[in-house]
Design an enzyme around this catalytic site. Structure first.
Site, PDB file in Angstrom:
ATOM      1  CG  HIS A  45      33.158  28.634  36.232  1.00  0.00           C
ATOM      2  ND1 HIS A  45      33.665  29.382  37.265  1.00  0.00           N
ATOM      3  CD2 HIS A  45      34.064  27.658  35.987  1.00  0.00           C
ATOM      4  CE1 HIS A  45      34.824  28.860  37.635  1.00  0.00           C
ATOM      5  NE2 HIS A  45      35.086  27.802  36.870  1.00  0.00           N
ATOM      6  CG  HIS A  96      40.457  36.981  36.380  1.00  0.00           C
ATOM      7  ND1 HIS A  96      40.420  35.690  36.872  1.00  0.00           N
ATOM      8  CD2 HIS A  96      41.585  37.536  36.879  1.00  0.00           C
ATOM      9  CE1 HIS A  96      41.462  35.484  37.649  1.00  0.00           C
ATOM     10  NE2 HIS A  96      42.202  36.580  37.660  1.00  0.00           N
ATOM     11  CG  HIS A  98      44.444  41.189  36.066  1.00  0.00           C
ATOM     12  ND1 HIS A  98      44.251  41.547  37.387  1.00  0.00           N
ATOM     13  CD2 HIS A  98      44.577  39.836  36.066  1.00  0.00           C
ATOM     14  CE1 HIS A  98      44.288  40.469  38.154  1.00  0.00           C
ATOM     15  NE2 HIS A  98      44.483  39.413  37.382  1.00  0.00           N
TER      16      HIS A  98
HETATM   17  P1  5GP Z   1      44.428  36.681  39.876  1.00  0.00           P
HETATM   18  O1  5GP Z   1      45.430  36.731  40.991  1.00  0.00           O
HETATM   19  O2  5GP Z   1      43.588  35.415  39.949  1.00  0.00           O
HETATM   20  O3  5GP Z   1      45.015  36.906  38.509  1.00  0.00           O
HETATM   21  O4  5GP Z   1      43.473  37.925  40.083  1.00  0.00           O
HETATM   22  C1  5GP Z   1      42.391  37.915  40.954  1.00  0.00           C
HETATM   23  C2  5GP Z   1      42.051  39.358  41.228  1.00  0.00           C
HETATM   24  O5  5GP Z   1      40.781  39.408  41.836  1.00  0.00           O
HETATM   25  C3  5GP Z   1      43.021  40.061  42.199  1.00  0.00           C
HETATM   26  O6  5GP Z   1      43.625  41.184  41.546  1.00  0.00           O
HETATM   27  C4  5GP Z   1      42.141  40.460  43.379  1.00  0.00           C
HETATM   28  O7  5GP Z   1      42.471  41.735  43.908  1.00  0.00           O
HETATM   29  C5  5GP Z   1      40.741  40.457  42.761  1.00  0.00           C
HETATM   30  N1  5GP Z   1      39.680  40.145  43.701  1.00  0.00           N
HETATM   31  C6  5GP Z   1      39.663  39.132  44.617  1.00  0.00           C
HETATM   32  N2  5GP Z   1      38.506  39.138  45.296  1.00  0.00           N
HETATM   33  C7  5GP Z   1      37.759  40.159  44.780  1.00  0.00           C
HETATM   34  C8  5GP Z   1      36.438  40.659  45.094  1.00  0.00           C
HETATM   35  O8  5GP Z   1      35.722  40.165  45.947  1.00  0.00           O
HETATM   36  N3  5GP Z   1      36.013  41.733  44.374  1.00  0.00           N
HETATM   37  C9  5GP Z   1      36.794  42.310  43.392  1.00  0.00           C
HETATM   38  N4  5GP Z   1      36.260  43.380  42.761  1.00  0.00           N
HETATM   39  N5  5GP Z   1      38.014  41.862  43.081  1.00  0.00           N
HETATM   40  C10 5GP Z   1      38.505  40.791  43.770  1.00  0.00           C
HETATM   41 ZN    ZN Z   2      32.971  31.137  38.113  1.00  0.00          ZN
END
Ligand code: 5GP
Ligand code: ZN
Length: 110
Positions: A45, A96, A98
């Site tokens: 983490h 993370h 993308h």
């Molecule tokens: P952020 O908005 O933090 O940059 O991206 C988080 C991403 O995590 C989003 O694109 C969302 O669709 C994805 N996400 C959220 N919950 C889950 C989950 O339970 N499983 C998967 N595979 N993706 C998730």
């Molecule tokens: Zn974590």
């Protein structure tokens, strides 16, 4: 452990994995914003890319390497995004990247 992506890395919550390394895991986003939408995470983490690069720059390089390798399989190009903090659009506080591909992306982003 309450972090969603820690649970995915540990296999406690299912995801469609596309890469399983010793320190890095990648899986399909549950709500894809492009035909290819993969999330690349560290098994350990770290809250965000700033924290990760501060604590473990070699792991940050490994994360970027996996993201680039996944993206590079799309000959027409790809985008790597690391949303960070509230204004950066980060909704899950575990670092993370993308990896988005399979369509064109506007620049600058909205
Ligand atoms: P952020 O908005 O933090 O940059 O991206 C988080 C991403 O995590 C989003 O694109 C969302 O669709 C994805 N996400 C959220 N919950 C889950 C989950 O339970 N499983 C998967 N595979 N993706 C998730
Ligand atoms: Zn974590």
């Amino acid at each position: 452990m309450s972090c969603l992506f820690c649970k995915i890395a540990a296999g406690e919550i299912p995801a469609t994995l596309v890469h399983e390394g010793e320190r890095i895991v990648a899986f399909n986003d549950i709500d894809p914003k492009a035909p290819v939408h993969v999330l690349v995470i560290t098994r350990d983490h770290h809250d965000n890319v700033a924290a990760l690069t501060h604590v473990d720059p070699s792991l940050a390089a490994e994360l970027l390497g996996v993201a680039a390798a996944i993206g590079a399989s799309n000959a027409s190009g790809f985008r790597v995004v690391l949303n960070t903090g509230a204004d950066g659009g980060q909704s899950v506080n575990h670092v993370h990247a993308h990896v988005l591909a399979g369509r064109g992306f506007a620049w600058p982003p909205g």
